[in-house]
Motif scaffolding. Structure first.
Motif, short mmCIF file in Angstrom:
data_model
loop_
_atom_site.label_atom_id
_atom_site.label_comp_id
_atom_site.label_asym_id
_atom_site.label_seq_id
_atom_site.Cartn_x
_atom_site.Cartn_y
_atom_site.Cartn_z
N UNK A 55 9.15 -0.57 -5.75
CA UNK A 55 7.79 -0.60 -5.21
C UNK A 55 7.54 -0.76 -3.73
N UNK A 56 8.18 -1.73 -3.40
CA UNK A 56 8.15 -2.34 -2.06
C UNK A 56 8.77 -1.19 -1.11
N UNK A 57 9.77 -0.71 -1.38
CA UNK A 57 10.62 0.39 -0.78
C UNK A 57 9.62 1.70 -0.64
N UNK A 58 8.96 1.99 -1.79
CA UNK A 58 8.01 3.01 -1.52
C UNK A 58 6.86 2.71 -0.69
N UNK A 59 6.46 1.64 -0.93
CA UNK A 59 4.97 1.32 -0.21
C UNK A 59 5.59 1.13 1.47
N UNK A 60 6.77 0.89 1.77
CA UNK A 60 7.26 0.95 3.04
C UNK A 60 7.24 2.39 3.77
N UNK A 61 7.18 3.37 3.07
CA UNK A 61 7.11 4.59 3.53
C UNK A 61 5.58 5.18 3.91
N UNK A 62 4.64 4.39 3.57
CA UNK A 62 3.31 4.41 3.78
C UNK A 62 2.89 3.46 5.08
N UNK A 63 1.74 4.11 5.84
CA UNK A 63 1.12 3.40 6.77
C UNK A 63 0.14 2.28 5.90
N UNK A 64 -0.07 1.18 6.65
CA UNK A 64 -0.93 0.30 6.04
C UNK A 64 -2.29 1.04 5.41
N UNK A 65 -2.75 0.62 4.44
CA UNK A 65 -4.11 1.17 3.99
C UNK A 65 -3.88 2.71 3.14
N UNK A 66 -2.74 3.25 3.35
CA UNK A 66 -2.69 4.59 2.72
C UNK A 66 -2.15 4.41 1.13
N UNK A 67 -2.08 3.40 0.83
CA UNK A 67 -1.79 3.21 -0.94
C UNK A 67 -3.09 2.96 -1.23
#
Length: 361
Positions: A55-67
């Protein structure tokens, strides 16, 4: 969002999970993040102990707020504890996700509970999507986590009449080269390989995983020797790439408990008939891998000894879950039909040391 979209994303997450290491303490986990329209906006997977969880790996591919407002599809319930990394449940809450879809629940006493934490924070949680597929994928890791001990595979090689050696004790080679190489592949896929002291004293095995040309395979299992007899300091096991774990005891449950604490989740038992029988009698075998050679030997050297079956009605009925032809030999994989271990635990006979029959094998 339709259930079909969750299943499609889960299958993708499962494919991502397969990139992770199949051995070690941590499970293989994959994650897909979908936007409000169901489009994939990020993917990730776990690469092993100490690295970001899927989950953290996937979130790391997004800019803050994009999720924010997204749907996170993950093969295993997000963890709820702080280990080498922080709890994924908290990270998802802080990222503002709207929904978490997972397949299998995390059975860990410390790591479980992520779904409840997410729900209590107002995140919609959907569990069990493709649960059976992910359970099969996680194979031995999930049972190990649930049992709190390594998943134990017991292997032996025998003739068609169940003999592991000829009358004079010779056993090399009952099975052919293709089958022996398959054993080495199974060793490499295990965290530890377990034998008794009698096997070390009689065969002096290296307990390594080797390739077709005899070369060491990239990953080596931890060698484990169980029994109270002394083994020579120049035994081949001491030249293994990993320092052997010597367990001077007959208490197999204690051995497995210690190995679990060392990070072993998959144990491959290759000892003689007494060690095999002891593991079975203790209710500590989760899977059988039996190699059958098309030969007849007769004589006393059976693959296992008395396991407490006095009549045919007491036979432990198993389910064959795999058959593979290797040259002229067969490999048969079997599991209990009703879950649990191959045999329920019976009270061990303290007067019967583990080496009593292995000396004959």
């Amino acid at each position: 969002m339709a259930a079909a979209a969750y299943e499609a994303a889960m299958r993708r997450a499962l494919a991502l999970a397969a990139h992770g290491p199949a051995t070690g303490v941590n499970p293989r986990v994959g994650c897909v993040i979908l936007d409000a329209d169901g489009a994939v906006i990020a993917e990730g997977w776990h690469r092993g102990a100490g690295t970001p969880h899927a989950e953290i790996d996937a979130l790391g591919h997004l800019e803050p707020g994009d999720a924010r407002g997204s749907t996170v599809v993950v093969t295993l319930e997000p963890c709820n504890h702080t280990g080498r990394t922080g709890p994924c449940s908290v990270a998802l809450i802080e990222a503002g996700v709207a929904r978490v879809v997972y397949a299998a629940s995390d059975p860990g006493v410390r790591s479980g509970g992520g779904a409840r934490r997410l729900h209590d924070a107002g995140v919609e949680v959907i569990g069990g999507v493709l649960g059976d597929e992910v359970e099969r994928f996680l194979g031995d890791w999930l049972p190990a986590a649930r049992l709190g001990r390594p998943f134990v595979t017991l292997k032996w090689a025998s003739s068609l009449d169940g003999r592991t050696a000829a009358a004079d004790g010779t056993s090399k080679w009952i099975i052919g080269a293709a089958a022996r190489q398959r054993v080495h592949e199974q060793r490499e896929a295990s965290d530890a390989i377990i034998v008794g002291t009698a096997t070390v004293l009689s065969d002096d095995p290296s307990l390594t995983a080797r390739g077709d040309a005899g070369e060491l395979m990239p990953r080596q299992p931890m060698p484990v020797v169980v029994g109270v007899r002394q083994i020579p300091s120049d035994a081949a096991v001491f030249r293994h790439p990993h320092a052997p774990f010597i367990a001077p005891t007959h208490d197999l449950a204690q051995v497995l408990d210690h190995l679990f604490g060392l990070g072993v989740r998959r144990a491959f038992v290759e000892g003689g008939p007494t060690l095999a029988t002891a593991f079975l009698a203790a209710g500590l075998v989760d899977e059988l891998v039996v190699y059958l050679a098309p030969s007849l030997l007769g004589g006393p050297h059976t693959a296992i000894a008395d396991i407490g079956v006095g009549t045919i009605a007491e036979a432990r009925r198993l389910e064959i879950t795999g058959v593979e032809r290797l040259g002229n030999d067969l490999m048969i994989v079997a599991h209990p039909r009703d879950g649990g271990t191959i045999l329920p635990a019976t009270r061990p006979d303290p007067s019967r040391p583990l080496h009593s029959m292995e000396e004959e094998s």
